[in-house]
Design an enzyme around this catalytic site. Structure first.
Site, PDB file in Angstrom:
ATOM      1  NE  ARG A   1      37.873  37.096  44.134  1.00 19.68           N
ATOM      2  CZ  ARG A   1      37.425  37.215  42.866  1.00 19.68           C
ATOM      3  NH1 ARG A   1      37.394  38.410  42.300  1.00 19.68           N
ATOM      4  NH2 ARG A   1      37.026  36.164  42.201  1.00 19.68           N
TER       5      ARG A   1
ATOM      6  CD  GLU B   1      36.322  41.248  48.128  1.00 21.77           C
ATOM      7  OE1 GLU B   1      36.604  42.439  47.965  1.00 21.77           O
ATOM      8  OE2 GLU B   1      36.460  40.393  47.236  1.00 21.77           O
TER       9      GLU B   1
ATOM     10  NE  ARG C   1      41.178  42.322  42.537  1.00 20.26           N
ATOM     11  CZ  ARG C   1      39.887  42.091  42.325  1.00 20.26           C
ATOM     12  NH1 ARG C   1      39.503  41.532  41.192  1.00 20.26           N
ATOM     13  NH2 ARG C   1      38.983  42.419  43.226  1.00 20.26           N
TER      14      ARG C   1
ATOM     15  CD  GLU D   1      25.558  37.717  48.299  1.00 21.01           C
ATOM     16  OE1 GLU D   1      25.072  37.025  49.199  1.00 21.01           O
ATOM     17  OE2 GLU D   1      26.630  37.452  47.743  1.00 21.01           O
TER      18      GLU D   1
ATOM     19  CE  LYS E   1      31.743  43.872  44.386  1.00 14.08           C
ATOM     20  NZ  LYS E   1      32.795  44.323  45.316  1.00 14.08           N
TER      21      LYS E   1
END
Length: 328
Positions: A268, A315, A283, A261, A263
């Site tokens: 994050r 995300e 993150r 897929e 990205k």
């Protein structure tokens, strides 16, 4: 080895607070001592001392009686203020020996140093550091000075310390004949548990009460405790992907079918929902909920009535919708 040295230290601490036994309500204070020890070793006590190298040097001079010139010369020879300070303490003769330092005393004093603010705070920090250093023996002086400077120089990361903790607990369990754990796998068990429950307070309490098996049962993934994100490892060809998917016998451990897929590169986010509210962690596990109120609203709207709680690793990506409005 370094692992063995850390294991001995942690084993001695656990034995000193009473070993492995009891229930959680009875071992809270003991677990706090073990937690403080782990935090001091790792330098992760969450304490920002706000002291400079010059301030620490002045405190050392006040305690040892060394002039700034002598201390500077010793530092140049050793390359470490902790080592230099230890030399001066070894040469001291005291009429009255100081009371032994305790882990709780060191931890509490460091917090007081960090809490000083405003007018006169520099003098207060100096007084606290001097009082603490005056209670030191030579080796204690070395490591306490390093702690004040924020550089323990142990060369031990969190994985090594957790491995030592696992070995220490497993060996004590064998000695106490409570259980017969696999000492070889104890390190991995503690490390894996910490990945899902990165709380030294809870880990310490569980280990003191019931050892490795009790820790595995009680320290689990929980809403409100963010975990470090799993990072991706890049593969640069299909052949490399296949090798990564193969086991030692050369056979695929997963179905041959794969999904690829696009990205999307964004921010994050680890979303924790307790049923009524949502907290977003970055993150680096910082709370950034206030930065994305629309994400919080979207998650609460999407939550089904029967869902009591959830944790989503995600995300956050801003996209342009057909009506030219930004959405997530």
């Amino acid at each position: 080895t370094k692992l063995d040295a850390l294991k001995r230290v942690l084993k001695n601490i656990i034995e000193a607070v009473g070993g492995i036994h009891g229930v959680e309500d009875e071992r809270v204070d003991d677990a706090q001592i073990l937690q403080f020890a782990l935090e001091l070793i790792l330098g992760t006590a969450g304490i920002t001392l706000q002291v400079s190298g010059s301030a620490v040097s002045k405190a050392v001079q006040a305690v040892t009686g060394a002039s700034s010139g002598r201390l500077r010369d010793a530092y140049r020879k050793t390359g470490d203020l902790g080592d230099a300070s230890e030399r001066f303490v070894r040469n001291q003769s005291l009429l009255v020996q100081p009371k032994p330092l305790t882990i709780a005393t060191v931890h509490e004093t460091l917090r007081k140093v960090a809490a000083q603010e405003g007018k006169g705070s520099q003098n207060q920090r100096h007084t606290l550091m001097v009082k603490l250093l005056r209670s030191c023996k030579a080796t204690e002086m070395k490591f306490l000075v390093r702690t004040l400077l924020g550089n323990m120089r142990l060369g031990a990361n969190v994985r090594t310390v957790l491995a030592a903790l696992g070995h220490a607990v497993a060996e004590l369990e064998v000695q106490q004949s409570n259980q017969n754990p696999d000492i070889a796998n104890a390190a991995k068990s503690v490390q894996d548990t910490f990945d899902f429950c990165p709380r030294l307070d809870k880990l310490s309490l569980a280990l003191l009460c019931g050892g490795i098996s009790y820790m595995e049962q009680s320290c689990v993934l929980e809403v409100g405790t963010p975990v470090n994100p799993m990072l991706a490892n890049a593969a640069h060809s299909l052949d490399e992907v296949q090798k990564l998917m193969e086991g030692n016998d050369g056979k695929l451990n997963v179905p041959r079918a794969a999904v690829a897929e696009w990205k999307y590169d964004g921010v994050r986010c680890q979303a924790h929902c307790d049923g009524s509210g949502v907290v977003l962690y970055s993150r680096h596990l910082l709370d950034n909920t206030d930065q994305f109120p629309d994400v919080v609203s979207a998650l609460l709207s999407a939550k089904k009535p029967h869902v009591q709680s959830f944790i989503i690793d995600s995300e956050i990506v801003a996209v342009e919708s057909r009506d030219n409005a930004l959405g997530y």
